[in-house]
Design a protein around this motif. Sequence first.
Motif, PDB file in Angstrom:
ATOM      1  N   TRP A 368      -7.627  31.972 -54.695  1.00  0.00           N
ATOM      2  CA  TRP A 368      -6.275  31.642 -55.147  1.00  0.00           C
ATOM      3  C   TRP A 368      -6.239  31.448 -56.665  1.00  0.00           C
ATOM      4  O   TRP A 368      -5.256  31.814 -57.318  1.00  0.00           O
ATOM      5  CB  TRP A 368      -5.730  30.412 -54.442  1.00  0.00           C
ATOM      6  N   SER A 369      -7.303  30.910 -57.229  1.00  0.00           N
ATOM      7  CA  SER A 369      -7.383  30.816 -58.680  1.00  0.00           C
ATOM      8  C   SER A 369      -7.324  32.207 -59.303  1.00  0.00           C
ATOM      9  O   SER A 369      -6.665  32.423 -60.332  1.00  0.00           O
ATOM     10  CB  SER A 369      -8.679  30.107 -59.083  1.00  0.00           C
ATOM     11  N   ARG A 409      -8.913  20.388 -67.563  1.00  0.00           N
ATOM     12  CA  ARG A 409      -8.593  21.551 -68.402  1.00  0.00           C
ATOM     13  C   ARG A 409      -9.472  22.760 -68.093  1.00  0.00           C
ATOM     14  O   ARG A 409      -9.285  23.826 -68.669  1.00  0.00           O
ATOM     15  CB  ARG A 409      -8.725  21.155 -69.875  1.00  0.00           C
ATOM     16  N   LEU A 410     -10.447  22.590 -67.173  1.00  0.00           N
ATOM     17  CA  LEU A 410     -11.262  23.717 -66.729  1.00  0.00           C
ATOM     18  C   LEU A 410     -10.539  24.482 -65.630  1.00  0.00           C
ATOM     19  O   LEU A 410      -9.594  23.978 -65.013  1.00  0.00           O
ATOM     20  CB  LEU A 410     -12.616  23.210 -66.206  1.00  0.00           C
ATOM     21  N   ARG A 411     -11.004  25.703 -65.329  1.00  0.00           N
ATOM     22  CA  ARG A 411     -10.426  26.507 -64.260  1.00  0.00           C
ATOM     23  C   ARG A 411     -11.040  26.116 -62.922  1.00  0.00           C
ATOM     24  O   ARG A 411     -12.080  25.448 -62.873  1.00  0.00           O
ATOM     25  CB  ARG A 411     -10.662  27.993 -64.516  1.00  0.00           C
ATOM     26  N   VAL A 416     -18.895  21.652 -62.494  1.00  0.00           N
ATOM     27  CA  VAL A 416     -19.520  20.664 -63.364  1.00  0.00           C
ATOM     28  C   VAL A 416     -20.620  19.933 -62.605  1.00  0.00           C
ATOM     29  O   VAL A 416     -20.452  19.556 -61.439  1.00  0.00           O
ATOM     30  CB  VAL A 416     -18.484  19.646 -63.878  1.00  0.00           C
ATOM     31  N   SER A 417     -21.759  19.754 -63.267  1.00  0.00           N
ATOM     32  CA  SER A 417     -22.876  18.996 -62.707  1.00  0.00           C
ATOM     33  C   SER A 417     -23.375  18.033 -63.771  1.00  0.00           C
ATOM     34  O   SER A 417     -23.328  18.337 -64.964  1.00  0.00           O
ATOM     35  CB  SER A 417     -24.006  19.939 -62.272  1.00  0.00           C
ATOM     36  N   VAL A 425     -22.016  22.856 -67.207  1.00  0.00           N
ATOM     37  CA  VAL A 425     -20.788  23.499 -66.742  1.00  0.00           C
ATOM     38  C   VAL A 425     -21.064  24.965 -66.469  1.00  0.00           C
ATOM     39  O   VAL A 425     -21.594  25.669 -67.335  1.00  0.00           O
ATOM     40  CB  VAL A 425     -19.653  23.369 -67.778  1.00  0.00           C
ATOM     41  N   PHE A 426     -20.732  25.407 -65.248  1.00  0.00           N
ATOM     42  CA  PHE A 426     -20.784  26.834 -64.912  1.00  0.00           C
ATOM     43  C   PHE A 426     -19.408  27.414 -65.194  1.00  0.00           C
ATOM     44  O   PHE A 426     -18.412  27.028 -64.566  1.00  0.00           O
ATOM     45  CB  PHE A 426     -21.147  27.016 -63.438  1.00  0.00           C
TER      46      PHE A 426
END
Length: 466
Positions: A368-369, A409-411, A416-417, A425-426
Amino acid sequence: MRDDTSGYVVVANWRDLDHPQAGGAELVCDEVAADLARRGHRVVLLTSSVAGRPREEEVHGYTVRRRGGRFTVYAWALLWLLLHRRSVRAVIDSQNGIPFFSPLAVRRSTPCLLLLHHVHQDQFALYFPRPVAAVGRFLESTVSRAVYGTRTVIAVSPSTRQGAREILQLRGEVKIVPPGWRVSLDLATSSPVKTDHPSVVSVGRLVPHKRTGMTIEAVAALRATIPDITLDVVGGGTELEGLKRLAADLGVDDIVTFRPHCSNEERDQVVAASWLCVNASEGEGWGISVIEANALGTPVVAYARPGLRDSIQHGTNGWLIDDAQPLANAAAPLLAELAAPAHRAALAAACHSWALNFTWSAMTGRIWSAVEQETRRLSLPHPERRTGSDVSTVVRVPAELVPVDWQPRLRHGDVVSTGPGWVEVFLANADTSASAAVMRRVGIVDDGRIEYRVARRRDHLAPLAG
């Protein structure tokens, strides 16, 4: 609550789960459609007719519309999309060798995601006469490339992405989105109860490219040194009777049990109790049966073929073998190791842990993203409709550089780990240059200590896991 004002989200697939030849692609489409429906979307699955099933029905919160047969379903689905094009919000076009070519029927501003399970170029000849196979290869490659242009492709594995680029030469942005799994939850455990004797299981449709006969031949060879070995063949298909004859000819019909019509719960019980699952397929898109076996605490041995080399992490949740290695020779030492209960238990825990990385909710969220990103891209003036990069990046940031409330603000596809003193961040489909821009956008100032590396295969499958 369902949003009935925003139009249909259409999933197009040549079969649905009620089809007698349903497989992994049908499971993916059902899970994604159901999850989208739970999120409030009005979802329609366009698929072929099934004997004994109505033309239209509600299933798992979405509407199934059935028309046409093996080939005519494509024309019917295109007609439906054409007639309803003003009320279609998005299309998830599931390609099983031949896609639905949905961009031909909907508005240019409607996002049409090509859901690519695996590349079929080498398989057409296994199922069709030479002229028909040639047409299939032409439609899957040249025609698909022309019709879908720069539209986004959802590939279920790195192998499928590689095939999309190198074999089909598709030009759109390719996002890797692995599927989840569906097994009986009461059996999905890191400590399953195994049989007292060496037991092997094979799960999947009995069709030529699955090469189940190789598993039967391997068990026949292993019986000389492992006399109490057994094999369960779970699944049905066109090869069933021939495989039964093969087992009889090899003198192992007394230790091979065929289960073509067992329930999902019975299948899961058999897999959970088995020492080893064998997958002799010449290639998969991903390997849902691998992850399902892992969820039930059973490791898998397979040839290092497309898809299987992605879903199996050698030595963690199973083993990959070279094409030249006889299956029996590979399985013998593995079964010897699995004879130790402590070793079986450790592997079962590792398998179950690997399976937990993959969920249907995560797959639907990423799809969906991608729909939303494609919607924004198509709304731009034509010269600005650039596609993203196939490269993804892992960024390691010292914890003291990370501001408060930066993650929103990330997609959706970014993961995040955290660890002692750092945050990783991947960033999906962002090269190192774009990743640096992302860091600036979320308020992270690079003081020279931020590390960037191109994501590896495992990062794409289970970002930052392990």
